[in-house]
Design a protein around this motif. Structure first.
Motif, short mmCIF file in Angstrom:
data_model
loop_
_atom_site.label_atom_id
_atom_site.label_comp_id
_atom_site.label_asym_id
_atom_site.label_seq_id
_atom_site.Cartn_x
_atom_site.Cartn_y
_atom_site.Cartn_z
N VAL A 55 31.50 18.34 93.86
CA VAL A 55 30.39 18.79 92.93
C VAL A 55 30.96 19.44 91.64
N SER A 56 32.03 20.35 91.90
CA SER A 56 32.41 20.88 90.84
C SER A 56 33.19 19.97 89.76
N SER A 57 34.18 18.88 90.45
CA SER A 57 34.50 17.89 89.71
C SER A 57 33.42 17.16 89.04
N SER A 58 32.18 16.69 89.41
CA SER A 58 31.28 16.28 88.85
C SER A 58 30.90 17.03 87.70
N GLU A 59 30.56 18.29 87.97
CA GLU A 59 30.06 19.02 87.00
C GLU A 59 31.14 19.28 85.77
N ALA A 60 32.31 19.31 86.12
CA ALA A 60 33.33 19.45 85.17
C ALA A 60 33.44 18.22 84.22
N THR A 61 33.10 17.04 84.57
CA THR A 61 33.02 15.94 83.71
C THR A 61 31.95 15.86 82.84
N GLU A 62 30.79 16.59 83.06
CA GLU A 62 29.97 16.71 82.04
C GLU A 62 30.30 17.64 80.73
N ARG A 63 29.80 17.17 79.83
CA ARG A 63 30.28 18.08 78.61
C ARG A 63 29.10 18.35 77.58
N ILE A 64 29.32 19.60 77.13
CA ILE A 64 28.14 20.23 76.44
C ILE A 64 28.78 19.89 74.72
N LEU A 65 27.92 19.06 74.10
CA LEU A 65 28.25 18.93 72.81
C LEU A 65 27.22 19.25 71.85
N THR A 66 27.76 19.79 70.66
CA THR A 66 26.42 20.35 69.74
C THR A 66 26.46 19.23 68.65
#
Length: 319
Positions: free
Chosen positions: A36-47
């Protein structure tokens, strides 16, 4: 005594099994947590360009990027729907790659977008999300407004889109390939085509439009290829409010271009029978190179601009 040993042995076996099971469960939970942590880590928050923080999925697969398809194709990415106007105009020059992909109206109607179930919306114009539409789109999918505006060029848009898709290195390769082609063509033009001024015109509905010198195909002709601008192109560009600007027949009479590149979307236009048109130097000297409305000359992006350079080479360097 033997019976006690048997009972004790059974207890020890059960205890061992319990401990092993507990360790196994703990290991499984740890692995699940890591996953789960790995999956979440691959999501990125961009502006995005409007300042919106957008959570981008690791590998978005259902992308709608209306009028940005050129950039997606250049980055080896296909959308789930492609731009159209009234379900008639499409970017024909991209159809080798987009053939069979359904169309979506350029205005991106909410219900149409919802029906495609996208996992990412790339928006190419700020005006598209005005009036509360941005909030509505975000209810469907992560919505990222790409850098845009009069001062933004296609290179900046390519890099922005590549960042969203995690394909920054590929974008640099696309730019390097384009720049090499542009520089080599410019060198050839400098050697073989001297003192040649060119103008880019678009005829549609019996009206004439001229491209701005720093936008669309104008940026390719005058910027990347360094071709000379006639005085009228400079005048129209100084007052330009869009990529393409209306030119009256009377004003067209002032055009002293040696060569005209013409996107002809109205082959039967009466203006072609006007003496003003027939008396233009480029027309009289048979230096009008014509392309139909399906060509890439009206569009922006690495593929469109590459095609434009190839058209210029075929027109001016074919002999």
């Amino acid at each position: 005594m033997g019976k006690k040993k048997t009972v004790l042995g059974a207890v020890l076996l059960l205890s061992t099994a319990f401990l092993l099971g507990a360790c196994s469960n703990a290991s499984s939970e740890t692995q699940d947590s890591t996953s789960v942590s790995s999956s979440e880590a691959t999501e990125r928050i961009l502006t995005d360009t409007l300042g919106n923080e957008v959570t981008i999925l690791a590998n978005p697969e259902r992308i709608i990027a209306s009028y940005l398809e050129d950039y997606l194709v250049a980055l080896d990415t296909l959308p789930i729907a492609q731009w159209t106007v009234n379900d008639s105009s499409i970017q024909t020059y991209l159809q080798d790659e987009l053939d069979g992909i359904p169309t979506i109206d350029f205005s991106l109607p909410y219900e149409e977008v919802l029906g495609y179930e996208p996992d990412l919306l790339l928006i190419g114009s700020t005006s598209t999300v005005e009036g509360g539409k941005y909030e509505e789109y975000t209810k469907i999918a992560p919505t990222y407004v790409v850098t845009n505006g009069e001062e933004v060029n296609w290179r900046e848009q390519l890099n922005d889109i590549a960042t969203v898709l995690g394909k920054e290195d590929q974008a640099q390769e696309v730019l390097a390939t384009y720049d090499t082609l542009a520089e080599e063509t410019k060198t050839e033009l400098d050697e073989k085509v001297t003192d040649q001024s060119v103008a880019m015109l678009w005829v549609v509905n019996n009206s004439i439009f001229m491209v701005t010198d720093t936008r669309s195909s104008g940026a390719v002709l005058y910027g990347d290829l360094g071709l000379d601008k006639p005085a009228l192109v400079e005048e129209i560009s100084d007052a330009a409010t869009a990529d393409w600007n209306a030119v009256s027949l009377e004003k067209l009479a002032e055009l002293d271009a040696d060569t005209i590149f013409l996107v002809n979307s109205d082959t039967e236009a009466p203006l072609f029978e006007e003496s003003i048109w027939k008396n233009l130097a480029a027309v009289q000297n048979d230096q009008v190179f014509e392309f139909d409305g399906d060509s890439s000359w009206l569009y922006n992006g690495p593929i469109a601009n590459t095609n434009i350079i190839e058209d210029v080479k075929a027109s001016l360097l074919s002999e």
